[in-house]
Design a protein around this motif. Sequence first.
Motif, PDB file in Angstrom:
ATOM      1  N   ALA A   5       0.835  -1.207   0.000  1.00  0.00           N
ATOM      2  CA  ALA A   5       0.000   0.000   0.000  1.00  0.00           C
ATOM      3  C   ALA A   5       0.862   1.246   0.000  1.00  0.00           C
ATOM      4  O   ALA A   5       2.046   1.190   0.341  1.00  0.00           O
ATOM      5  N   ILE A   6       0.223   2.358  -0.377  1.00  0.00           N
ATOM      6  CA  ILE A   6       0.876   3.656  -0.191  1.00  0.00           C
ATOM      7  C   ILE A   6       0.068   4.446   0.840  1.00  0.00           C
ATOM      8  O   ILE A   6      -1.160   4.497   0.769  1.00  0.00           O
ATOM      9  N   PHE A   7       0.795   5.041   1.801  1.00  0.00           N
ATOM     10  CA  PHE A   7       0.181   5.883   2.827  1.00  0.00           C
ATOM     11  C   PHE A   7       0.459   7.346   2.493  1.00  0.00           C
ATOM     12  O   PHE A   7       1.609   7.705   2.186  1.00  0.00           O
ATOM     13  N   GLY A   8      -0.547   8.196   2.620  1.00  0.00           N
ATOM     14  CA  GLY A   8      -0.319   9.624   2.400  1.00  0.00           C
ATOM     15  C   GLY A   8      -1.546  10.450   2.730  1.00  0.00           C
ATOM     16  O   GLY A   8      -2.628   9.916   2.985  1.00  0.00           O
ATOM     17  N   ASP A   9      -1.381  11.762   2.712  1.00  0.00           N
ATOM     18  CA  ASP A   9      -2.487  12.700   2.934  1.00  0.00           C
ATOM     19  C   ASP A   9      -2.151  14.010   2.238  1.00  0.00           C
ATOM     20  O   ASP A   9      -1.394  14.798   2.794  1.00  0.00           O
ATOM     21  N   HIS A  37      -5.497   6.404   2.880  1.00  0.00           N
ATOM     22  CA  HIS A  37      -5.487   7.814   3.285  1.00  0.00           C
ATOM     23  C   HIS A  37      -5.253   7.877   4.795  1.00  0.00           C
ATOM     24  O   HIS A  37      -6.129   7.517   5.577  1.00  0.00           O
ATOM     25  N   LEU A  38      -4.068   8.295   5.188  1.00  0.00           N
ATOM     26  CA  LEU A  38      -3.701   8.332   6.608  1.00  0.00           C
ATOM     27  C   LEU A  38      -3.485   9.778   7.025  1.00  0.00           C
ATOM     28  O   LEU A  38      -2.587  10.454   6.508  1.00  0.00           O
ATOM     29  N   LYS A  39      -4.281  10.245   7.958  1.00  0.00           N
ATOM     30  CA  LYS A  39      -4.145  11.649   8.385  1.00  0.00           C
ATOM     31  C   LYS A  39      -3.077  11.783   9.461  1.00  0.00           C
ATOM     32  O   LYS A  39      -2.298  12.728   9.458  1.00  0.00           O
ATOM     33  N   ASP A  40      -3.031  10.828  10.384  1.00  0.00           N
ATOM     34  CA  ASP A  40      -2.129  10.915  11.535  1.00  0.00           C
ATOM     35  C   ASP A  40      -0.939   9.969  11.340  1.00  0.00           C
ATOM     36  O   ASP A  40      -1.083   8.746  11.418  1.00  0.00           O
ATOM     37  N   ARG A  45       2.461   2.799  11.928  1.00  0.00           N
ATOM     38  CA  ARG A  45       2.933   1.462  12.297  1.00  0.00           C
ATOM     39  C   ARG A  45       1.762   0.507  12.611  1.00  0.00           C
ATOM     40  O   ARG A  45       1.693  -0.603  12.071  1.00  0.00           O
ATOM     41  N   GLU A  46       0.823   0.984  13.453  1.00  0.00           N
ATOM     42  CA  GLU A  46      -0.281   0.087  13.830  1.00  0.00           C
ATOM     43  C   GLU A  46      -1.171  -0.226  12.629  1.00  0.00           C
ATOM     44  O   GLU A  46      -1.669  -1.345  12.501  1.00  0.00           O
ATOM     45  N   THR A  47      -1.332   0.736  11.720  1.00  0.00           N
ATOM     46  CA  THR A  47      -2.161   0.480  10.533  1.00  0.00           C
ATOM     47  C   THR A  47      -1.471  -0.535   9.624  1.00  0.00           C
ATOM     48  O   THR A  47      -2.093  -1.483   9.135  1.00  0.00           O
ATOM     49  N   PHE A  48      -0.173  -0.347   9.421  1.00  0.00           N
ATOM     50  CA  PHE A  48       0.623  -1.269   8.587  1.00  0.00           C
ATOM     51  C   PHE A  48       0.489  -2.703   9.128  1.00  0.00           C
ATOM     52  O   PHE A  48       0.201  -3.645   8.388  1.00  0.00           O
ATOM     53  N   LEU A  49       0.667  -2.851  10.443  1.00  0.00           N
ATOM     54  CA  LEU A  49       0.659  -4.195  11.042  1.00  0.00           C
ATOM     55  C   LEU A  49      -0.748  -4.780  11.064  1.00  0.00           C
ATOM     56  O   LEU A  49      -0.930  -5.977  10.785  1.00  0.00           O
ATOM     57  N   GLU A  64       8.863  11.408   7.398  1.00  0.00           N
ATOM     58  CA  GLU A  64       9.670  11.487   8.619  1.00  0.00           C
ATOM     59  C   GLU A  64       9.031  10.624   9.712  1.00  0.00           C
ATOM     60  O   GLU A  64       9.720   9.940  10.469  1.00  0.00           O
ATOM     61  N   ALA A  65       7.689  10.594   9.765  1.00  0.00           N
ATOM     62  CA  ALA A  65       6.982   9.714  10.711  1.00  0.00           C
ATOM     63  C   ALA A  65       7.287   8.255  10.373  1.00  0.00           C
ATOM     64  O   ALA A  65       7.391   7.408  11.272  1.00  0.00           O
ATOM     65  N   ALA A  66       7.453   7.965   9.092  1.00  0.00           N
ATOM     66  CA  ALA A  66       7.743   6.584   8.666  1.00  0.00           C
ATOM     67  C   ALA A  66       9.099   6.131   9.203  1.00  0.00           C
ATOM     68  O   ALA A  66       9.282   4.962   9.565  1.00  0.00           O
ATOM     69  N   TYR A  67      10.030   7.052   9.261  1.00  0.00           N
ATOM     70  CA  TYR A  67      11.357   6.733   9.826  1.00  0.00           C
ATOM     71  C   TYR A  67      11.190   6.286  11.276  1.00  0.00           C
ATOM     72  O   TYR A  67      11.772   5.286  11.705  1.00  0.00           O
ATOM     73  N   GLU A  68      10.362   7.024  12.017  1.00  0.00           N
ATOM     74  CA  GLU A  68      10.116   6.708  13.434  1.00  0.00           C
ATOM     75  C   GLU A  68       9.383   5.380  13.591  1.00  0.00           C
ATOM     76  O   GLU A  68       9.552   4.686  14.589  1.00  0.00           O
ATOM     77  N   ALA A  69       8.574   5.033  12.593  1.00  0.00           N
ATOM     78  CA  ALA A  69       7.738   3.821  12.698  1.00  0.00           C
ATOM     79  C   ALA A  69       8.536   2.527  12.518  1.00  0.00           C
ATOM     80  O   ALA A  69       8.060   1.450  12.869  1.00  0.00           O
TER      81      ALA A  69
END
Length: 263
Positions: A5-9, A37-40, A45-49, A64-69
């Motif tokens: 999937a691709i995550f974005g907003d 469509h991910l706003k937050d 991480r929890e959505t991916f899993l 940048e949030a993805a780096y943290e995830a």
Amino acid sequence: MKLFAIFGDPVEHSRSPLMHNSVFKNLNYPACYTRIHLKDGSKLRETFLSLKLSGANITVPHKEAAYEACDEVRGFAKTVGVVNTIINEGGKLIGYNTDADGFMYAIKEFGDIKKILVLGAGGTAKALASRFVQDNIEVTVLNRSASRLEYFKDIVSTCHTWDSFKAEKYDLVVNTTSAGLKDEELPAPLHIIEEALENTSYAADAIYGKVTPFLKLAQEKGITYKDGADMLLGQGVLGNELFTNNELKTEDIKTYMSKSFEL
Ligand code: NDP
């Protein structure tokens, strides 16, 4: 069947599902790619899993949030702290960055580039500016707000907000802001962009699928320009190689991804 999937907003503009599904379908690879469509970004991480994804791409504004995830970050993504591709390795999230190499692929046809003005200071700007510096290119970063420039101060030659900027002669001016993506805005006030384009040979935009106001201005000035489609293709091919663990031939991936651009 693997799910990607691709995550974005926003994410509805993304061509990544078409590109990857074209490869999977034509090369009989048992996988499917969707958009989320991910706003937050903190929920990445929890959505991916919870969706049991095998891998994902991450677009504006969550890189940048993805780096943290991620549990682990590899290669260039580690240098820049920006992740645009995540692979699920036995329940662990492994982060990569394929944007910078995708962009280098896109500007190959411009020949020898020695001096670049980067408009914007978000995730894409970080990846591109750091990569340019690695290639001994002189880089100036120009951004709307000051806070995001902190990262660049030790990395590039000069960085400015709109107030302190004075244009020089650049080989390439590249727009990495999201101005023009969902609106008709320029990445900076008109007089600044005009000044910046005055003595440049090439212009490029990370945004694809439309001639942004920035590219329109370049066009009016007779500057050779390109949108972000080749960058998208370059990062997509590298991403697909990661998704399929190099089981498919690079040339075949490129062929079917390029074909999806005609859809
Ligand atoms: P980020 O959210 O990380 O950064 C956005 C940047 O744009 C910030 O510097 C922000 O400035 C600036 N910005 C946003 N709106 C405006 C505006 N109206 N005027 C001036 N500056 C503005 O985004 P990303 O780096 O992830 O993505 C940026 C763009 O690149 C997106 O349009 C994305 O679609 C595109 N992209 C394309 C790729 C491709 O393959 N072709 C790959 C990667 C990205 P401030 O700090 O002041 O808020």
